[in-house]
Design an enzyme around this catalytic site. Structure first.
Site, PDB file in Angstrom:
ATOM      1  N   GLY A   1      63.955  98.754   9.280  1.00 43.66           N
ATOM      2  CA  GLY A   1      65.462  98.521   9.280  1.00 43.66           C
ATOM      3  C   GLY A   1      66.076  97.427   8.868  1.00 43.66           C
TER       4      GLY A   1
ATOM      5  N   VAL B   1      78.479  85.463   6.252  1.00 46.30           N
ATOM      6  CA  VAL B   1      77.275  84.790   5.413  1.00 46.30           C
ATOM      7  C   VAL B   1      75.788  84.367   6.675  1.00 46.30           C
ATOM      8  CG1 VAL B   1      76.574  82.740   4.207  1.00 46.30           C
ATOM      9  CG2 VAL B   1      79.006  83.793   3.776  1.00 46.30           C
TER      10      VAL B   1
ATOM     11  N   GLY C   1      70.913  92.059  11.139  1.00 48.36           N
ATOM     12  CA  GLY C   1      70.792  92.581  12.391  1.00 48.36           C
ATOM     13  C   GLY C   1      71.644  92.751  13.314  1.00 48.36           C
TER      14      GLY C   1
ATOM     15  N   LYS D   1      77.363  86.204  -1.016  1.00 55.51           N
ATOM     16  CA  LYS D   1      77.397  85.184   0.242  1.00 55.51           C
ATOM     17  C   LYS D   1      77.565  83.680  -0.523  1.00 55.51           C
ATOM     18  CE  LYS D   1      74.530  87.907   2.940  1.00 55.51           C
ATOM     19  NZ  LYS D   1      72.951  88.399   3.535  1.00 55.51           N
TER      20      LYS D   1
ATOM     21  N   ILE E   1      73.675  82.874  11.918  1.00 54.12           N
ATOM     22  CA  ILE E   1      73.514  81.276  11.684  1.00 54.12           C
ATOM     23  C   ILE E   1      74.995  81.043  11.422  1.00 54.12           C
ATOM     24  CG2 ILE E   1      72.939  79.288  10.095  1.00 54.12           C
ATOM     25  CD1 ILE E   1      70.666  80.985   9.177  1.00 54.12           C
TER      26      ILE E   1
HETATM   27  N1  HSE Z   1      71.104  93.012   4.090  1.00 53.16           N
HETATM   28  C1  HSE Z   1      71.351  91.803   4.214  1.00 53.16           C
HETATM   29  C2  HSE Z   1      69.964  91.032   4.210  1.00 53.16           C
HETATM   30  C3  HSE Z   1      72.046  91.552   5.804  1.00 53.16           C
HETATM   31  O1  HSE Z   1      68.928  91.662   4.123  1.00 53.16           O
HETATM   32  O2  HSE Z   1      69.918  89.597   4.561  1.00 53.16           O
HETATM   33  C4  HSE Z   1      73.594  91.798   5.318  1.00 53.16           C
HETATM   34  O3  HSE Z   1      74.145  91.058   4.598  1.00 53.16           O
END
Ligand code: HSE
Length: 474
Positions: free
Chosen positions: A230, A175, A347, A248, A179
């Site tokens: 990306g 999640v 990331g 999440k 953080i």
């Molecule tokens: N693709 C998600 C986002 C990150 O853009 O926050 C991975 O859960």
């Protein structure tokens, strides 16, 4: 140099700690879990890990474990060593070269290697990952995963197995990327009834909505940018349809309320319907549009509201200032009050930071005597609140015929259903082919009543397009 803070504690210095390991065992019983930095002995064997997946996050974990190896050894008292890596495709081109000596394509290599204490699951998806995690727990190997879809779908079963095997699953990376929200809810806020959690928990959507609002881009254009940078996956479906955020939210709700809510009882909307007009009108009215995960306890009924929806929040609201790819989560507890957590929700480096924090927990667990397995169910709450009963204010944009009497028809239907109008604008300069947009801000009303009423408004002859409406939060 011995630790001078307190004679009875064990200090930083390696020799000093070794000299005092006789005292470490008993100290660990009390201090290790809360503060693994200061109380670790340093003479433990390396922690051997098996890494499943060497994509963006897997490669980041490998790279950053190497980068901060000394620091981690000092802080955990153990070397963390990647013993094996399993990938699906050896020939795939990668930014970080695979360390060939330790690579295979068979997940069983991680399960069958008795030296491997920890399996790090970073392959994604819910099928192979589910089998891998079950097999690892079956062999009493600690699991570290960042797989939110897996936990949302199978968390109940996996944590029951973890408990049965007395083997933990750590999942800080599942999640909000970097953080540290999982440990925060599990540990730091353990003394609170969690009243609500409101989060911007999908960076891709937040980037798209920010660019639509600030640069006047259309949805497709902003999505294209998110892909080029990306942020969005090549297939960004789960991002934009709200389900990445929903997974999440399910995890956060489960931690907050001690039960796993079924996916089909969570209400989820994505951002695909939000247009440049909506972000512009919202801005004119003093609001920002955000994809919000809302988790809210209703103490009277003991029910829990969990939903993900694009929503308007006042520009004065603290979450309105969370822009671009960033995430933020506002947690309110009955003891602590309001708390806010902000950072990179996706990331390579932020997410691998979360995975490594789990590895450090796993490394210190052996000496810490901590028997927690990752999730503590309890029976205080549990009933999901039907979305129809949830209440908020609303934004409603209608494309209507530009003639007298139209507004009267709409306000009559709203009035008949006991829905008050807070304000209304007809933004000039947007008329086309005899139609014009009107934007109404509606008073607090139950979601179900508003759905039905808007369906009836949509059926009026004077309404030219499918109405666009969103909740207003905060
Ligand atoms: N693709 C998600 C986002 C990150 O853009 O926050 C991975 O859960």
């Amino acid at each position: 140099m011995p630790d001078s803070r307190n004679e009875s504690t064990v200090g930083y210095d390696r020799r000093y700690r070794l000299a005092r390991t006789d005292r470490v065992d008993s100290l660990n019983q009390y201090y290790c879990f809360e503060n693994p930095i200061f109380y670790m002995p340093t003479d433990l064997p390396p922690l051997q890990i098996g890494l499943a997946g060497f994509g963006n996050v897997g490669a980041g974990v490998f790279k950053n474990l190497e980068k901060n190896r000394d620091l981690l050894r000092e802080r955990t008292g153990r070397d963390i060593v990647v013993r094996k890596i399993v990938v699906r495709d050896l020939s795939k081109s990668r930014e970080l070269a695979l360390p060939e000596r330790i690579v295979s394509t068979d997940l069983d290599d991680l399960i069958n290697d008795d030296e491997i204490e920890i399996v790090v699951e970073l392959i994604g998806g819910t099928d192979r990952a589910f089998e891998l995690v079950k097999a690892a727990l079956g062999k009493k190997k600690v699991v570290v995963t960042g797989n939110k879809a897996l936990l949302a779908a199978h968390g109940k079963e996996l944590f029951a197995l973890a408990e049965q095997q007395q083997t933990p699953i750590y999942f800080e990376a599942a999640v909000a990327g970097g953080i540290p929200i999982i440990k925060t809810v599990q540990e730091s806020l353990v003394g609170n009834h969690i009243e609500s959690v409101t989060g911007i928990i999908n960076g891709t959507c937040n980037y798209i909505l920010t660019r639509m609002s600030e640069a006047g881009l259309g949805y497709e254009e902003a999505l294209g940018e998110a892909k080029d940078l990306g942020y969005a996956e090549a297939d960004p479906t789960l991002d934009v349809n709200g389900w990445d955020a929903a997974h999440k939210a399910i995890i956060l709700a489960s931690l907050s309320y001690g039960c796993w809510l079924p996916e089909d009882e969570i209400y989820v909307e994505g951002i695909e319907k939000v247009s440049g007009k909506d972000t512009q009108f919202a801005d004119d009215l003093g609001y920002a549009v955000k994809l919000l995960g809302i988790i809210q306890l209703h103490p009277d009924s003991g029910s829990i509201e969990v939903r993900v929806q694009p929503s308007l929040i006042s520009k004065d609201h603290i979450l309105a200032s969370v822009k671009g790819v960033f995430n933020a989560i506002l947690v309110t507890g009955d003891v602590v009050g309001e708390t806010l957590f902000y950072g990179s929700g996706a990331g390579q480096d932020p997410t691998s930071s979360a995975v490594i924090s789990d590895l450090a927990d796993a490394a210190t667990r052996v000496v810490g005597g901590n028997s927690r397995t990752g999730f503590v169910p309890h029976g205080l709450y549990g009933k999901p609140m039907p979305v129809e009963e949830t209440v908020s204010k609303y934004y409603l944009r209608l494309e209507v015929e530009d003639r007298p009497g139209v507004l009267a028809q709409i306000s009559t239907l709203l009035g008949e259903n006991d829905i008050g109008i807070l304000s209304m604008i007809q933004p000039e300069g947007n008329e086309s082919e005899g139609a014009a947009p009107i934007v109404l801000m509606l008073h607090y009303a139950p979601f179900g009543v508003v759905c039905d009423t808007i369906e009836r408004i949509a059926a009026l002859d004077c309404v030219r397009e499918e109405p666009m409406w969103m909740r207003v939060e905060g």
